[in-house]
Scaffold this active site. Structure first.
Site, short mmCIF file in Angstrom:
data_model
loop_
_atom_site.label_atom_id
_atom_site.label_comp_id
_atom_site.label_asym_id
_atom_site.label_seq_id
_atom_site.Cartn_x
_atom_site.Cartn_y
_atom_site.Cartn_z
N GLU A 1 -14.34 -11.77 12.57
CA GLU A 1 -14.38 -11.30 11.19
C GLU A 1 -13.01 -10.78 10.77
OE1 GLU A 1 -16.90 -7.89 10.74
OE2 GLU A 1 -17.08 -8.12 8.58
N LYS B 1 -20.21 -12.42 3.01
CA LYS B 1 -21.03 -11.55 3.85
C LYS B 1 -22.19 -10.94 3.05
CE LYS B 1 -20.26 -7.62 7.03
NZ LYS B 1 -19.19 -6.75 7.61
N CYS C 1 -21.00 -10.51 10.81
CA CYS C 1 -21.15 -9.21 11.46
C CYS C 1 -22.45 -8.46 11.18
CB CYS C 1 -19.96 -8.32 11.17
SG CYS C 1 -19.86 -7.01 12.40
N1 LIG Z 1 -17.99 -5.30 10.56
C1 LIG Z 1 -19.23 -4.78 10.52
O1 LIG Z 1 -20.04 -5.16 9.70
N2 LIG Z 1 -19.51 -3.80 11.41
C2 LIG Z 1 -20.66 -2.93 11.23
C3 LIG Z 1 -21.02 -2.26 12.52
C4 LIG Z 1 -21.87 -3.17 13.39
O2 LIG Z 1 -22.58 -4.00 12.86
O3 LIG Z 1 -21.82 -3.04 14.62
#
Ligand SMILES: NC(=O)NCCC(=O)O
Length: 394
Positions: A119, A195, A232
């Site tokens: 990401e 996203k 993510c």
């Molecule tokens: N980049 C992201 O969405 N991280 C959020 C924390 C997670 O999902 O572990």
């Protein structure tokens, strides 16, 4: 542990278990094991020259009478940032282009057909700071920005589909999005996905920068299969995975950025379960390393002011529709994971387990519509649990 980050779950297992016990532990944890790919080129030299963890595995499907195998090699790249976060934006991005470009070349040498980076691969994960400058200057056009232009040349040169998760600056509105750009193996921009689910947990202050995506659940038809991208935090939302499956995805990439102490015990569960539940392959990719920022920040979670996010633990891995997964890449090193798979397995596992037949979509569609109404009355049966205890003044 000496306070140093451990290399990987696998290295811990290998230190504590031998031979048959080790095989049995891995069978229980990972299911049917993937076989190491026997590459024709010198993988050890690639790994040493680039100082990366290179792992390659293959898993087969059953041979069918009326369909030929549909063998595809996918690649996952995990990497730390190259320059300091205080260096110039262009210098930081160009250094990452250079680093990842070399790994993409190595992936091409290892026969990768479709590759995905982590990401927001072109920048530090600066969303913890809630600062707008200089971080929003990393945002660029999905269709015409420097990163897409850079990768289009590589995609054409290596006959490779490239999934490039970046910070997008919409060409028309100027708004910012967390976006994965899909470039086909002819160098054309096939499309993009924004996203869907934006975190508000720990230092992941991404909602300061961008809103939930508005591109739905696109599945991109490529010469190497139907692919989708769950970015993510969307990995925590089973309905997100479900929709990519309903749209026919055969491989869903999960480019991520997440840290130990928050999600590591979930990491091996969610993308793996999505593969099982939706009869497709998943490829979970996480960045590695620590990233320190110039100014202290807090995120309203009780932690004292700090300048870094914690440890991005890498550990990228691939899961097949039957739930069998590869070992993870290193927790501490940049890495390239190559997974050779037969896309026929998606339908074979669907026929075996039948979740698309038994999932009862109309039932849940109606229930979800009800549950999304403000006046929804939860279906509860039995007495209310009385929580209030007698309070006595002592
Ligand atoms: N980049 C992201 O969405 N991280 C959020 C924390 C997670 O999902 O572990």
């Amino acid at each position: 542990m000496s306070g140093k980050e451990s290399e990987s779950l696998e290295s811990l297992l290998e230190r504590g278990l031998q031979d048959l016990e080790l095989d049995e532990a891995k069978r229980i944890i990972y299911g049917r094991s993937w076989t190491k790919i026997k590459h024709s080129c010198d993988v050890d030299k690639i790994a040493a020259d680039l100082s990366i963890d290179v792992q390659g595995y293959t898993v087969g499907a059953r041979i069918e009478q009326t369909r030929s195998p549909r063998i595809v090699r996918i690649g996952a790249i995990q990497n730390a940032i190259v320059r300091k976060t205080t260096d110039g934006v262009d210098d930081q991005r160009n250094a990452l282009h250079d680093r990842v470009g070399k790994i993409i070349k190595a992936a091409a040498d290892l026969g990768v057909n479709v590759i995905c980076m982590q990401e927001a691969w072109t920048m530090p994960f600066a969303f913890c700071t809630r600062e707008k400058l200089p971080w929003t200057e990393f945002a660029e056009s999905a269709e015409n920005g420097p990163t897409t232009r850079f990768l289009q040349k590589l995609a054409l040169k290596h006959n490779m589909v490239i999934v490039s998760p970046i910070l997008e600056r919409d060409d028309v509105t100027g708004t910012i999005w967390n976006t994965a750009v899909i470039i086909d193996n002819h160098g054309a921009v096939l499309g993009k996905h924004r996203k869907n689910h934006i975190p508000r947990v720990g230092d992941f202050n991404e909602s300061t920068y961008y809103y939930e995506g508005n591109t739905g659940h696109p599945v991109f038809q490529t010469e190497f299969g139907r692919i989708a991208v769950n970015i993510c935090y969307g990995r925590h939302h089973p309905l997100n995975w479900l929709m990519f499956g309903l749209n026919g995805a055969e491989i869903v990439f999960n480019p991520s950025a997440t840290v130990s102490g928050l999600s590591e015990h979930l990491w091996g569960v969610e993308a793996r379960n999505a593969a099982i539940a939706n009869h497709y392959f998943t490829c979970a990719i996480n960045r590695v390393g620590a990233e320190s920022f110039p100014n202290e920040f807090t995120s309203g979670d009780g932690k004292p002011a700090h300048k870094d996010f914690g440890w991005f633990y890498g550990s990228s891995y691939v899961t097949a529709p039957d739930g069998c997964r590869t070992p993870g890449l290193s927790r501490v090193k940049d890495g390239l994971l190559v997974a050779e798979l037969d896309l026929n397995m998606c339908q074979q596992v669907q026929d075996t387990w039948g979740f698309k037949m038994t999932q009862r979509l109309p039932l849940y569609a109606n229930k979800l519509k009800e549950a999304s109404q403000l006046n929804y009355k939860p279906q509860r049966i039995g007495r209310n649990q009385t929580n209030d205890r007698e309070t006595t003044d002592e």
